[in-house]
Design a protein around this motif. Structure first.
Motif, PDB file in Angstrom:
ATOM      1  N   PHE A  68      28.989  57.821  17.341  1.00 37.68           N
ATOM      2  CA  PHE A  68      28.509  56.452  17.147  1.00 37.68           C
ATOM      3  C   PHE A  68      27.548  56.438  15.974  1.00 37.68           C
ATOM      4  O   PHE A  68      26.507  57.093  16.010  1.00 37.68           O
ATOM      5  CB  PHE A  68      27.795  55.937  18.404  1.00 37.68           C
ATOM      6  CG  PHE A  68      28.734  55.621  19.516  1.00 37.68           C
ATOM      7  CD1 PHE A  68      29.216  54.327  19.675  1.00 37.68           C
ATOM      8  CD2 PHE A  68      29.149  56.608  20.393  1.00 37.68           C
ATOM      9  CE1 PHE A  68      30.100  54.029  20.703  1.00 37.68           C
ATOM     10  CE2 PHE A  68      30.037  56.319  21.425  1.00 37.68           C
ATOM     11  CZ  PHE A  68      30.510  55.026  21.578  1.00 37.68           C
ATOM     12  N   ASP A  69      27.929  55.735  14.949  1.00 38.45           N
ATOM     13  CA  ASP A  69      27.083  55.731  13.766  1.00 38.45           C
ATOM     14  C   ASP A  69      26.217  54.473  13.739  1.00 38.45           C
ATOM     15  O   ASP A  69      26.514  53.487  14.398  1.00 38.45           O
ATOM     16  CB  ASP A  69      27.937  55.822  12.504  1.00 38.45           C
ATOM     17  CG  ASP A  69      27.221  56.634  11.438  1.00 38.45           C
ATOM     18  OD1 ASP A  69      26.067  57.033  11.695  1.00 38.45           O
ATOM     19  OD2 ASP A  69      27.799  56.859  10.364  1.00 38.45           O
ATOM     20  N   VAL A  70      25.150  54.529  12.972  1.00 39.81           N
ATOM     21  CA  VAL A  70      24.245  53.406  12.811  1.00 39.81           C
ATOM     22  C   VAL A  70      24.088  53.205  11.313  1.00 39.81           C
ATOM     23  O   VAL A  70      23.978  54.167  10.571  1.00 39.81           O
ATOM     24  CB  VAL A  70      22.864  53.740  13.443  1.00 39.81           C
ATOM     25  CG1 VAL A  70      21.881  52.622  13.212  1.00 39.81           C
ATOM     26  CG2 VAL A  70      22.994  54.038  14.920  1.00 39.81           C
ATOM     27  N   MET A  71      24.064  51.952  10.884  1.00 36.75           N
ATOM     28  CA  MET A  71      23.841  51.678   9.455  1.00 36.75           C
ATOM     29  C   MET A  71      22.448  52.175   9.072  1.00 36.75           C
ATOM     30  O   MET A  71      21.467  51.790   9.700  1.00 36.75           O
ATOM     31  CB  MET A  71      23.887  50.166   9.204  1.00 36.75           C
ATOM     32  CG  MET A  71      25.282  49.628   9.060  1.00 36.75           C
ATOM     33  SD  MET A  71      25.916  49.909   7.391  1.00 36.75           S
ATOM     34  CE  MET A  71      25.045  48.618   6.513  1.00 36.75           C
ATOM     35  N   PRO A  72      22.341  53.001   8.051  1.00 35.94           N
ATOM     36  CA  PRO A  72      20.997  53.433   7.666  1.00 35.94           C
ATOM     37  C   PRO A  72      20.207  52.294   7.032  1.00 35.94           C
ATOM     38  O   PRO A  72      20.797  51.395   6.426  1.00 35.94           O
ATOM     39  CB  PRO A  72      21.255  54.556   6.655  1.00 35.94           C
ATOM     40  CG  PRO A  72      22.632  54.350   6.164  1.00 35.94           C
ATOM     41  CD  PRO A  72      23.386  53.591   7.219  1.00 35.94           C
ATOM     42  N   ASN A  73      18.907  52.312   7.204  1.00 34.93           N
ATOM     43  CA  ASN A  73      18.038  51.297   6.592  1.00 34.93           C
ATOM     44  C   ASN A  73      17.743  51.759   5.166  1.00 34.93           C
ATOM     45  O   ASN A  73      16.780  52.471   4.918  1.00 34.93           O
ATOM     46  CB  ASN A  73      16.748  51.178   7.408  1.00 34.93           C
ATOM     47  CG  ASN A  73      15.825  50.101   6.871  1.00 34.93           C
ATOM     48  OD1 ASN A  73      16.273  49.021   6.491  1.00 34.93           O
ATOM     49  ND2 ASN A  73      14.535  50.385   6.819  1.00 34.93           N
TER      50      ASN A  73
END
Ligand code: HEC
Length: 159
Positions: free
Chosen positions: A23-28
């Motif tokens: 599960f990936d998360v958009m990096p800030n």
């Protein structure tokens, strides 16, 4: 029997741990400084900018400097949650878009939270020890907040 249940439980935990890694998360992260960034609109002295960058921007800007362990779930989720929450309350890269009242209110909150050692969050400074503010840095922030409020009240815009 008991040890078999234990083994199966460990296997399930391991599988779940591996599964959540996908599960990936958009990096800030954005490549350029936002045109609404606070320093594009108001005067932010170099030493104050440095404090904000080191101690606040990981959660209150459009650019987080991620530590290596941020690549591991569920840490990634936990960090993303903090960053989203932090940015919702205050984003220095959006400061230029805030209406006057909100600017003044956010600056008051900056002074208050820094003074009360509520910001930066202690869960953060435990690891990022360099983000901890010294008495001198705290007083620098206080006087900067005062001068910022002066600038905003007089609406002297430094562009
Ligand atoms: C690890 C992330 C993190 C760091 C670093 C951090 N903050 Fe925050 N900040 C948050 C979160 C999450 C919230 C919203 C929830 C809360 O108030 O605890 C918040 C809220 C705030 C608020 C709004 C308080 C309110 O009452 O709405 C201000 C102002 C603020 N931070 C200032 C700062 C300043 C100034 C720094 C640096 C000196 C800083 N923060 C560093 C995560 C962070």
């Amino acid at each position: 029997m008991k040890s078999r249940i234990k083994k199966i439980s460990i296997a399930i935990i391991l599988i779940l741990f591996i599964a959540i890694q996908f599960f990936d998360v958009m990096p800030n992260y954005v490549a350029e400084t936002s045109k609404n960034a606070i320093e594009k609109h108001y005067s932010v002295p170099q030493n104050v900018q440095q404090i904000l960058k080191t101690s606040c921007y990981d959660c209150h800007s459009n650019n987080t400097v991620y530590p290596w362990y941020s690549k591991v779930q569920p840490v990634k989720w936990w960090l993303a949650n903090h960053i989203n929450d932090g940015k919702r309350h205050l984003n220095f890269d959006k400061f230029g878009t805030y209406p006057k009242d909100k600017k003044l209110q956010k600056l008051d909150e900056v002074a208050e939270t820094v003074n009360a050692d509520e910001m930066p969050l202690s869960s953060y400074t435990v690891i990022h020890t360099q983000a901890k503010l010294s008495a001198e840095q705290k007083s620098l922030i206080q006087s900067w907040v005062k001068s910022m409020k002066g600038q905003i009240n007089k609406e002297i815009l430094v562009r």
